[in-house]
Design an enzyme around this catalytic site. Structure first.
Site, PDB file in Angstrom:
ATOM      1  N   ARG A   1      -6.664   4.129  -6.946  1.00 37.60           N
ATOM      2  CA  ARG A   1      -5.803   4.703  -7.900  1.00 37.60           C
ATOM      3  C   ARG A   1      -5.508   5.925  -7.327  1.00 37.60           C
ATOM      4  NH1 ARG A   1      -5.382   2.474 -12.776  1.00 37.60           N
ATOM      5  NH2 ARG A   1      -4.457   4.172 -13.766  1.00 37.60           N
TER       6      ARG A   1
ATOM      7  N   LYS B   1       6.270  -2.329   5.263  1.00 37.93           N
ATOM      8  CA  LYS B   1       4.682  -2.674   5.623  1.00 37.93           C
ATOM      9  C   LYS B   1       4.138  -1.874   6.845  1.00 37.93           C
ATOM     10  CE  LYS B   1       3.518  -3.805   2.583  1.00 37.93           C
ATOM     11  NZ  LYS B   1       3.876  -4.199   1.181  1.00 37.93           N
TER      12      LYS B   1
HETATM   13  O1  M6R Z   1       3.277  -1.349  -9.317  1.00 40.62           O
HETATM   14  P1  M6R Z   1       4.774  -1.566  -8.714  1.00 40.62           P
HETATM   15  O2  M6R Z   1       5.005  -3.039  -8.046  1.00 40.62           O
HETATM   16  O3  M6R Z   1       5.877  -0.987  -9.739  1.00 40.62           O
HETATM   17  O4  M6R Z   1       4.713  -0.620  -7.463  1.00 40.62           O
HETATM   18  C1  M6R Z   1       6.100  -0.287  -6.643  1.00 40.62           C
HETATM   19  C2  M6R Z   1       5.960   0.459  -5.389  1.00 40.62           C
HETATM   20  O5  M6R Z   1       5.322   1.571  -5.574  1.00 40.62           O
HETATM   21  C3  M6R Z   1       5.020  -0.401  -4.569  1.00 40.62           C
HETATM   22  O6  M6R Z   1       5.500  -2.018  -4.410  1.00 40.62           O
HETATM   23  C4  M6R Z   1       5.010   0.238  -3.102  1.00 40.62           C
HETATM   24  O7  M6R Z   1       6.218   0.165  -2.367  1.00 40.62           O
HETATM   25  C5  M6R Z   1       3.793  -0.268  -2.142  1.00 40.62           C
HETATM   26  N1  M6R Z   1       3.133   0.618  -1.567  1.00 40.62           N
HETATM   27  C6  M6R Z   1       4.114  -1.276  -1.067  1.00 40.62           C
HETATM   28  O8  M6R Z   1       3.537  -1.947  -0.368  1.00 40.62           O
END
Ligand code: M6R
Length: 625
Positions: free
Chosen positions: A27, A502
């Site tokens: 987190r 990624k």
């Molecule tokens: O928890 P969420 O799906 O809303 O998060 C959205 C983005 O912060 C999340 O997908 C981020 O781009 C990741 N680090 C991708 O791997």
């Protein structure tokens, strides 16, 4: 964005707190700290960096206490061991020891750990400073300690309730004071806070895995409630102090799910878990051969799904890419127009949205600030809002008219992998359900899609097995390339975008991702012999077009790494590197292509010696704008 943990009981508190923080590190991980009650106050240990630094500091401090009376003697004299801990992802104030939690008031009466943001902290701080308080950090969180201290007159529960009424924003916090040994008091507003109840001990944390080693009995806390925790039990009270009776429920999560299970990283483990995650997400929803059952979607019933005239998807990052793929499925199969919007942009437009629109907020964490705001904005305008999330009890679920869950389990790696493929699978199911309800597909087409979804976990497993070695090997070979271009068309385009994200986020390699047909309008200027171009070229109606685009790339001397469908000969003799994924429906098949792209990014990051699970500057749950 941060993780908080608290413990009261008879165990060695530092061990419990450190173990809990370890499980919450996903987190936030730029600094961390713990505070443990002693008869003379609280021993506070904080450090900058990930938990290894704090562990070292705690280890030294524990050793040092044999000689220094304060910590060890003070703790031994107390009837219970009580402490709080925090792992931080900086928002207000730089990454420094002074800004790390726990924080306290200037008399050191109250210690707090806070997750989230206190939006009116500047106003509160000015008031407190005018009243004589001295602050020692740049954080918004410190105001919580001062606010509680300002109204504390021997009853911490009352003080927390009073202070809580003045706080605005989205936050959760836990407070303690040496004046009331053994007591922890927590409150929350739009940020998670869960209690673990043990025999003669209590835990509190941002997420259940933090205390899963000790107890499985869990109690959730709602906005506005205040919870008092003592070794002998908990007492929850409402806004006006009325007692709330809530019994613990037993969670069946295995601690194993929070561990790496033999893989070298959580991300690799999670890439391998994708078949299971999709199987869980799809299983009971594809029991019928002729359609899909999505279960309880709250107030979003079949009638509404039949009548909506448009779908708007709001999401961020990888979840946005899921939305982009879903558009192809929903428009092709269900013939409902779909718009996909970045939540951070959508919320500040004056979007035209209304009662005939279904707005889908996609967020694996269920806590992404911008996505929640975009969902609220649509709901306020009269639209029906569906949340697609992996986390039960998350804010997204609470605020939506209905919720569709992915069942990917806990994802620890910051880079989304199994939550992404599960989101896409769930959205495919929604598209099929819409097609079924709206009669947009022939029976045979419908049953073929259902069968393809049932078979998808098997294909995902097959893809991981068939592509891992090749993708890893290609990654090692091209790890030194300074830039990668990703291209795709149709449903392969969002996969190209996701593959590029990624690589960026875990390997810090600059990437761009483009619709292959757009290359000649600009990005082709980037290409030379040193540029690897990753091309998603799985079977689709536009495969021939992609082949032409790949020829354009080859003519500039760039190296082509193609992901194609097993048995395809379209890129034979054209692409230098070819990775094959199994054949299935063309839109569903595009999803399979993400697996070698995840592995390619993983391999490059590993080759560069990077921490794939905790890439720099990122956090798993983005609860700030
Ligand atoms: O928890 P969420 O799906 O809303 O998060 C959205 C983005 O912060 C999340 O997908 C981020 O781009 C990741 N680090 C991708 O791997």
């Amino acid at each position: 964005m941060c993780g908080i943990i608290g413990y009261t009981g008879s165990r060695e508190p530092r061990e419990v707190l450190m173990a809990g923080l370890q499980r919450l590190e996903y987190r936030g991980y730029d600094s961390a700290g713990i505070a443990v009650q002693s008869s003379v106050g609280a021993d506070v240990i904080r450090s900058v960096g990930n938990l290894a630094a704090l562990r070292e500091a705690v280890g030294l401090a524990v050793g040092a206490e044999t000689d220094s009376a304060a910590g060890a003697v003070g703790i031994a004299e107390l009837p219970s061991s009580t402490g709080i801990g925090h792992t931080r992802w900086a928002t207000h104030g730089r990454v420094t020891e002074a800004n790390a939690h726990p924080h306290c008031d200037d008399q050191e009466t109250i210690q707090v750990v806070v997750n989230g943001i206190i939006e009116n902290f500047a106003t509160l701080k000015n008031e407190l400073v005018a009243g004589g308080s001295a602050f020692s950090s740049e954080t918004d969180a410190e105001v919580v300690a001062h606010m509680v201290a300002a109204v504390y007159d021997g009853d911490l529960v009352d003080a927390v309730r009073t202070a809580n009424r003045r706080l605005e924003g989205h936050f959760a916090f836990v407070a303690m004071t040496a004046n009331q040994p053994g007591l922890l008091v927590g409150a929350r507003h739009e940020c998670p806070l869960v209690i673990g109840v043990g025999e003669g001990e209590c835990f509190v944390a941002s997420a259940v895995p933090a205390f899963l080693d000790y107890t499985r009995l869990v109690v959730g806390i709602e906005d506005g409630e205040v919870v008092a925790m003592r070794p002998e039990g908990i007492e929850i009270t409402g806004l006006d102090g009325e007692t709330i009776d809530r019994q613990p429920t037993e969670v069946d999560w295995d601690v194993e799910t929070a561990e790496k299970g033999g893989f070298e990283s959580f991300m690799l483990k999670e890439i391998h878990e994708q078949a299971d995650a999709i199987a869980e997400t799809v299983a009971d929803r594809t029991v019928r051969a002729d359609g899909v059952d999505l279960g309880d979607l709250g107030s979003i019933d079949d009638q509404l799904l039949r009548e909506i005239s448009r779908i708007v998807i709001v999401a961020c990052g990888t979840s946005y890419h899921s939305g982009l793929i879903a558009r192809y499925a929903i428009e092709t199969w269900a013939r409902v127009p779909v718009e996909v919007e970045l939540a951070s942009e959508y919320r500040y437009r004056t979007p035209v949205v209304g009662k005939n629109d279904l707005v889908i907020g996609i967020t694996q964490s269920g806590e992404t600030r911008d996505t929640l705001a975009a969902m609220r904005c649509a709901r306020d305008a009269g639209a029906t809002v569906l949340a697609l999330t992996n986390i039960m009890g998350s804010q997204a679920e609470r605020e939506a008219d209905g919720c569709l869950f992915t069942r990917a389990g806990l994802e620890i790696g910051v880079a989304a992998t199994k939550t992404f493929s599960s989101q896409v699978a769930a959205l495919f199911l929604l598209a099929i359900r819409l097609a079924e309800l709206r009669g947009s597909l022939e029976e045979k087409q419908l049953s073929d899609l259902v069968a393809a979804m049932k078979h998808l976990p098997h294909l995902v497993d097959q893809t991981v097995a068939a592509t891992e070695e090749t993708a890893m090997e290609i990654g090692r070979r091209y790890a030194k390339a300074g830039f990668f271009l990703y291209i795709g068309r149709h449903a392969g385009l969002p996969i190209a975008l996701e593959g590029a994200l990624k690589l960026k986020e875990i390997a810090y390699v600059p990437t761009d991702a483009y619709a292959a047909g757009e290359m000649k309008h600009g990005p082709i200027a980037l290409l030379d012999e040193a540029t690897p171009v990753v091309c998603v070229a799985t079977d689709s109606a536009v495969l021939e077009k992609i082949v032409s685009n790949v020829m354009e790339v080859r003519a500039r001397g760039a190296v082509v790494i193609a992901v194609e469908t097993e048995g395809s000969t379209a890129l034979e003799g054209i692409a230098e590197e070819r990775i094959a994924v199994p054949a299935t429906d063309p839109i569903i098949g595009a999803l399979l292509a993400v697996i070698p792209l995840q592995l390619l990014a993983y391999s490059i990051a590993s080759e560069l010696g990077l921490n794939v699970d905790q890439p720099r500057n990122l956090a798993k749950t983005v609860t700030v704008e």
